[in-house]
Motif scaffolding. Structure first.
Motif, mmCIF file in Angstrom:
data_model
loop_
_atom_site.group_PDB
_atom_site.id
_atom_site.type_symbol
_atom_site.label_atom_id
_atom_site.label_comp_id
_atom_site.label_asym_id
_atom_site.label_seq_id
_atom_site.Cartn_x
_atom_site.Cartn_y
_atom_site.Cartn_z
ATOM 1 N N ASN A 1 -31.319 43.792 11.063
ATOM 2 C CA ASN A 1 -31.361 42.336 10.143
ATOM 3 C C ASN A 1 -31.258 43.386 9.194
ATOM 4 O OD1 ASN A 1 -31.448 40.537 8.062
ATOM 5 N ND2 ASN A 1 -33.032 39.482 9.440
ATOM 6 N N TRP A 2 -29.886 43.931 8.558
ATOM 7 C CA TRP A 2 -29.742 44.649 7.375
ATOM 8 C C TRP A 2 -30.463 44.079 6.110
ATOM 9 C CZ3 TRP A 2 -28.591 49.583 9.038
ATOM 10 C CH2 TRP A 2 -27.981 49.656 10.078
ATOM 11 N N GLU A 3 -30.148 42.861 5.931
ATOM 12 C CA GLU A 3 -30.408 42.207 4.789
ATOM 13 C C GLU A 3 -31.922 42.222 4.408
ATOM 14 O OE1 GLU A 3 -29.893 40.037 1.309
ATOM 15 O OE2 GLU A 3 -28.458 40.874 2.515
ATOM 16 N N GLU A 4 -32.745 42.371 5.420
ATOM 17 C CA GLU A 4 -34.379 42.344 5.383
ATOM 18 C C GLU A 4 -34.490 43.652 4.812
ATOM 19 O OE1 GLU A 4 -37.057 40.003 5.451
ATOM 20 O OE2 GLU A 4 -35.317 38.501 5.474
ATOM 21 N N LEU A 5 -33.981 44.806 4.930
ATOM 22 C CA LEU A 5 -34.454 46.190 5.037
ATOM 23 C C LEU A 5 -34.663 46.326 3.526
ATOM 24 C CD1 LEU A 5 -32.024 48.273 7.218
ATOM 25 C CD2 LEU A 5 -34.284 47.429 7.696
ATOM 26 N N LYS A 6 -33.858 45.788 2.579
ATOM 27 C CA LYS A 6 -34.159 46.014 1.050
ATOM 28 C C LYS A 6 -35.491 45.544 0.480
ATOM 29 C CE LYS A 6 -31.501 41.857 -0.242
ATOM 30 N NZ LYS A 6 -30.146 41.555 -1.020
ATOM 31 N N HIS A 7 -36.067 44.480 1.571
ATOM 32 C CA HIS A 7 -37.516 44.171 1.113
ATOM 33 C C HIS A 7 -38.648 45.019 1.689
ATOM 34 C CE1 HIS A 7 -35.166 40.692 -0.478
ATOM 35 N NE2 HIS A 7 -34.880 40.363 0.514
ATOM 36 N N ILE A 8 -38.414 45.991 2.334
ATOM 37 C CA ILE A 8 -39.333 46.788 3.140
ATOM 38 C C ILE A 8 -39.877 47.776 2.060
ATOM 39 C CG2 ILE A 8 -40.036 48.317 4.979
ATOM 40 C CD1 ILE A 8 -39.294 45.253 5.757
ATOM 41 N N HIS A 9 -41.195 47.700 1.841
ATOM 42 C CA HIS A 9 -41.704 48.582 0.764
ATOM 43 C C HIS A 9 -41.792 49.979 1.146
ATOM 44 C CE1 HIS A 9 -44.826 49.633 -2.397
ATOM 45 N NE2 HIS A 9 -45.282 50.121 -1.594
ATOM 46 N N VAL A 10 -41.793 50.407 2.256
ATOM 47 C CA VAL A 10 -41.780 51.803 2.554
ATOM 48 C C VAL A 10 -40.327 52.485 2.607
ATOM 49 C CG1 VAL A 10 -41.996 53.576 4.352
ATOM 50 C CG2 VAL A 10 -43.900 51.671 4.258
ATOM 51 N N ILE A 11 -39.219 51.577 3.049
ATOM 52 C CA ILE A 11 -38.013 52.070 2.690
ATOM 53 C C ILE A 11 -37.713 52.258 1.392
ATOM 54 C CG2 ILE A 11 -35.552 51.589 3.245
ATOM 55 C CD1 ILE A 11 -36.489 50.390 5.704
ATOM 56 N N ARG A 12 -38.002 51.358 0.567
ATOM 57 C CA ARG A 12 -37.673 51.143 -0.910
ATOM 58 C C ARG A 12 -38.242 52.371 -1.546
ATOM 59 N NH1 ARG A 12 -39.668 45.414 -2.688
ATOM 60 N NH2 ARG A 12 -38.990 46.381 -5.156
ATOM 61 N N LYS A 13 -39.683 52.635 -1.318
ATOM 62 C CA LYS A 13 -40.360 53.845 -1.685
ATOM 63 C C LYS A 13 -39.567 55.020 -1.442
ATOM 64 C CE LYS A 13 -43.800 55.309 -4.199
ATOM 65 N NZ LYS A 13 -44.160 54.614 -5.579
ATOM 66 N N LEU A 14 -39.349 55.298 -0.328
ATOM 67 C CA LEU A 14 -38.437 56.410 -0.044
ATOM 68 C C LEU A 14 -37.229 56.641 -0.555
ATOM 69 C CD1 LEU A 14 -39.214 56.352 4.016
ATOM 70 C CD2 LEU A 14 -39.883 58.271 2.356
ATOM 71 N N GLU A 15 -36.450 55.502 -0.645
ATOM 72 C CA GLU A 15 -35.075 55.395 -1.610
ATOM 73 C C GLU A 15 -35.426 55.974 -2.897
ATOM 74 O OE1 GLU A 15 -31.940 52.472 -0.431
ATOM 75 O OE2 GLU A 15 -33.806 51.552 -0.167
ATOM 76 N N ALA A 16 -36.646 55.425 -3.675
ATOM 77 C CA ALA A 16 -37.059 56.001 -4.943
ATOM 78 C C ALA A 16 -37.397 57.345 -4.997
ATOM 79 C CB ALA A 16 -38.158 55.039 -5.296
ATOM 80 N N ILE A 17 -37.935 57.848 -3.999
ATOM 81 C CA ILE A 17 -38.302 59.296 -3.873
ATOM 82 C C ILE A 17 -37.019 60.092 -3.738
ATOM 83 C CG2 ILE A 17 -39.472 61.268 -2.547
ATOM 84 C CD1 ILE A 17 -41.591 58.964 -1.895
ATOM 85 N N LEU A 18 -36.271 59.775 -2.874
ATOM 86 C CA LEU A 18 -34.943 60.409 -2.728
ATOM 87 C C LEU A 18 -33.995 60.533 -4.237
ATOM 88 C CD1 LEU A 18 -33.994 59.435 0.905
ATOM 89 C CD2 LEU A 18 -34.204 61.798 0.106
ATOM 90 N N ALA A 19 -34.210 59.274 -4.752
ATOM 91 C CA ALA A 19 -33.395 59.123 -5.997
ATOM 92 C C ALA A 19 -33.904 60.013 -7.257
ATOM 93 C CB ALA A 19 -33.346 57.896 -6.318
ATOM 94 N N GLN A 20 -35.152 60.305 -7.206
ATOM 95 C CA GLN A 20 -35.869 60.834 -8.360
ATOM 96 C C GLN A 20 -35.831 62.328 -8.058
ATOM 97 O OE1 GLN A 20 -40.117 59.993 -8.735
ATOM 98 N NE2 GLN A 20 -40.601 61.378 -10.108
ATOM 99 N N TRP A 21 -36.089 63.063 -6.817
ATOM 100 C CA TRP A 21 -36.080 64.282 -6.621
ATOM 101 C C TRP A 21 -34.452 64.933 -6.228
ATOM 102 C CZ3 TRP A 21 -39.988 66.800 -8.396
ATOM 103 C CH2 TRP A 21 -41.542 66.141 -8.698
#
Length: 583
Positions: free
Chosen positions: A59-79
């Motif tokens: 269920n790809w649509e639900e992935l954008k609501h998963i807190h851990v995944i969103r946090k990892l995306e933010a870390i990859l974007a920041q660093w």
């Protein structure tokens, strides 16, 4: 070669198992996913591809609501200044919409290429090729050249039980200084595709060269995103399997005759209906207006030994006392002005069947006495007649009023109450069975689309949230009317937006979001008060589903349980009289 195993059932054609084996030959260019896609297109007229995907895929649509995944995306974007793309097994990017002009890209090359048609084609093609390569590889991740030839893409495999479900692609990074010749070649390719070479050079110059140590961290984080997706998919699958298993064990069902619902109150009601199906006892159905009391009465009749005989309904509030007397018991010719011939009453019409007395609480005291006699002795006389007549009728009564309170006030006979209340059924209001709302919406919309020859509708997420949050004082009848209104207003549109809902539903809860919030005093106290209110209302809205509420609030389930205990929001405490006000 691909082998496909197809089963034919009495419900139609269904692809139950797809067994795929691919011989890796030098001339083979199609992947297993492409074979499946080709097969699906061949049988698409029988089995919609979406049904196959929903049955087995993430269920790809639900992935954008998963807190851990969103946090990892933010870390990859920041660093690492990289953008993350989720790719399904067919090579389609699932978290990127070309029409979304508001999205901010963290990678300079992504921001430069994706907004342009040719650049978008480049990037998406490279991502699809990366997905293809990781599918054919047995490695957890790969690094491959990007579309411009000077940057790199990291692709990490998403697989469950050796089944390839897609990949996570990180675009883009460089691991060595780019030479002038490489820059010139890349710029020439960009300009040949009709894009601005100068802007491309500027974006390329902003990419950071990763050291070997940074690359290891980078790869590990991308792998971690893929692992979190696998974990989420696996947990959801196990949860659904467990729920299905429990449903089967408990004999749960979504409907009972014309009634629809899978909530606990409805399951209890279905169970009670099963127990009384062979009974001849009088039944009292209590519930608010619009909850479907007549449907329950019909279900009682058509599942009883009397199902081959008449089912007769009468609304006691629709007649005055004299007319109701004639309607129920009949009259002889000349009994009153206009009585030009003998007429049977509904009790006689329903002989050997079932008589449904709706709104029995509106019956006058005189009529209550006559009804009590019929129930006790099975006899009655026509209005204006003297001959006693005997009938065999099962009575099902219904009311939305509190009959016990009416007994205390002297407006309803106590002996009649105990006579009709042999078996008591309470129909829950829709606000107490909100998990049934999606099923009811689907039922009303499907039926309406079929009757009106309209395309099947789907609701926008915000629209469904509004429908779910509304309290539905008119219950199922109000929901049914709202769905009919939506079908009329939406016309041939397939997507139902929140704007098509009635204003009372759209506006519900908007004002309450800020009511009662402190604007003076200590900030800590105000924040705790707001937190307590959000958790209390969230628990009621989700029917005390802590896992779901924790996900909505973006906190862990353990953290939510601690806050529930801290603020005294346990369900049993809130259920006590006055607890809601105290909280």
């Amino acid at each position: 070669m691909a082998g496909i195993l197809v089963y034919f059932t009495d419900l139609g054609v269904g692809v139950l198992t797809v067994y795929l084996s691919i011989t890796h030959r030098t001339h083979t260019k199609k992947s297993g996913c492409q074979y499946i896609g080709t097969f699906c297109s061949m049988i698409g007229q029988f089995v919609p591809i979406g049904q196959l995907e929903n049955a087995t895929m993430i269920n790809w649509e639900e992935l954008k609501h998963i807190h851990v995944i969103r946090k990892l995306e933010a870390i990859l974007a920041q660093w690492f200044h990289t953008d993350i793309f989720f790719v399904d097994e067919r090579g389609q990017v699932r978290n990127y919409d070309p029409l979304d002009r508001q999205r901010e890209f963290k990678n300079p090359l992504t921001a430069n290429l994706l907004p342009k048609d040719r650049g978008r084609e480049w990037v998406l093609k490279s991502i699809a090729e990366a997905n293809e390569k990781i599918f054919k590889s047995d490695q957890p991740h790969l690094s491959i050249p990007g579309p411009a030839g000077v940057e790199n893409i990291v692709v990490s495999r998403i697989s469950v039980d050796q089944d390839f479900l897609g990949s996570v692609c990180a675009y883009s990074y460089i691991d060595a200084q780019i030479t002038d010749d490489q820059k010139s070649q890349a710029r020439a390719a960009v300009e040949a595709a009709g894009m601005d070479g100068e802007l491309f050079d500027a974006a390329l110059s902003r990419l950071k060269v990763l050291s070997p140590g940074e690359k290891r961290y980078f790869y590990a984080l991308v792998d971690l995103v893929a692992q979190e997706i696998v974990t989420f998919h696996t947990e959801i699958s196990k949860r659904e399997e467990r729920i299905n298993a429990l449903n089967n064990q408990l004999g749960n069902r979504y409907s009972y005759d014309s009634m629809i619902g899978k909530s606990k109150p409805m399951q209890e009601l279905y169970s009670m209906l099963d127990k009384i199906r062979n009974s001849e006892s009088t039944v009292l159905v209590q519930g608010e207006n619009g909850t479907g009391k007549e449907l329950i009465a019909r279900a009682i009749h058509y599942n009883s030994p009397r199902k081959e005989s008449q089912f007769v309904t009468v609304n006691c509030s629709a007649f005055n006392e004299n007319l109701l007397d004639s309607e129920l018991f009949g009259h002889v010719k000349g009994a009153f002005t206009g009585a030009i011939k003998d007429k049977k009453g509904l009790f006689e019409v329903a002989d050997r069947g079932t008589l449904f007395l709706d709104e029995i609480g509106d019956m006058s005291p005189t009529m209550q006495v006559k009804l009590l006699r019929v129930l006790q002795e099975g006899t009655f006389t026509y209005v204006g007649g003297t001959e006693q007549r005997k009938v065999d009728v099962r009575v099902v009564a219904a009311t939305n009023r509190d009959l016990k309170e009416m007994i205390e006030m002297g407006t309803f006979r106590e002996d009649l109450y105990y006579r009709i209340n042999v078996i008591n059924l309470v129909v829950p209001p829709l606000r107490d069975r909100k998990e049934d709302i999606p099923i009811l919406v689907d039922h009303f919309v499907s039926r309406g689309c079929k009757e009106k020859s309209l395309p099947m509708k789907s609701f926008a997420k915000r629209a469904m949230e509004k429908i779910f949050d509304y309290t539905w004082p008119g219950n199922i009848r109000e929901l049914e009317n709202e769905m009919e209104r939506v079908l009329v207003l939406s016309g041939d549109e397939v997507r139902v937006s929140v704007d098509l809902l009635s204003q009372r539903i759209r506006d519900f809860g908007e004002q309450s979001k800020v009511q009662g919030v402190r604007v003076a005093g200590k900030l800590k106290d105000a924040l705790e008060e707001l937190e307590k209110t959000m958790i209390r209302e969230g628990l009621r809205r989700t029917n005390w589903n802590k896992s779901r509420l924790a996900k909505e609030l973006g906190i862990s389930r353990a953290g939510l349980i601690m806050k529930v205990e801290k603020y005294g929001l346990d369900k049993r405490k809130l259920a006590r009289p006055g607890a809601g006000e105290a909280a």
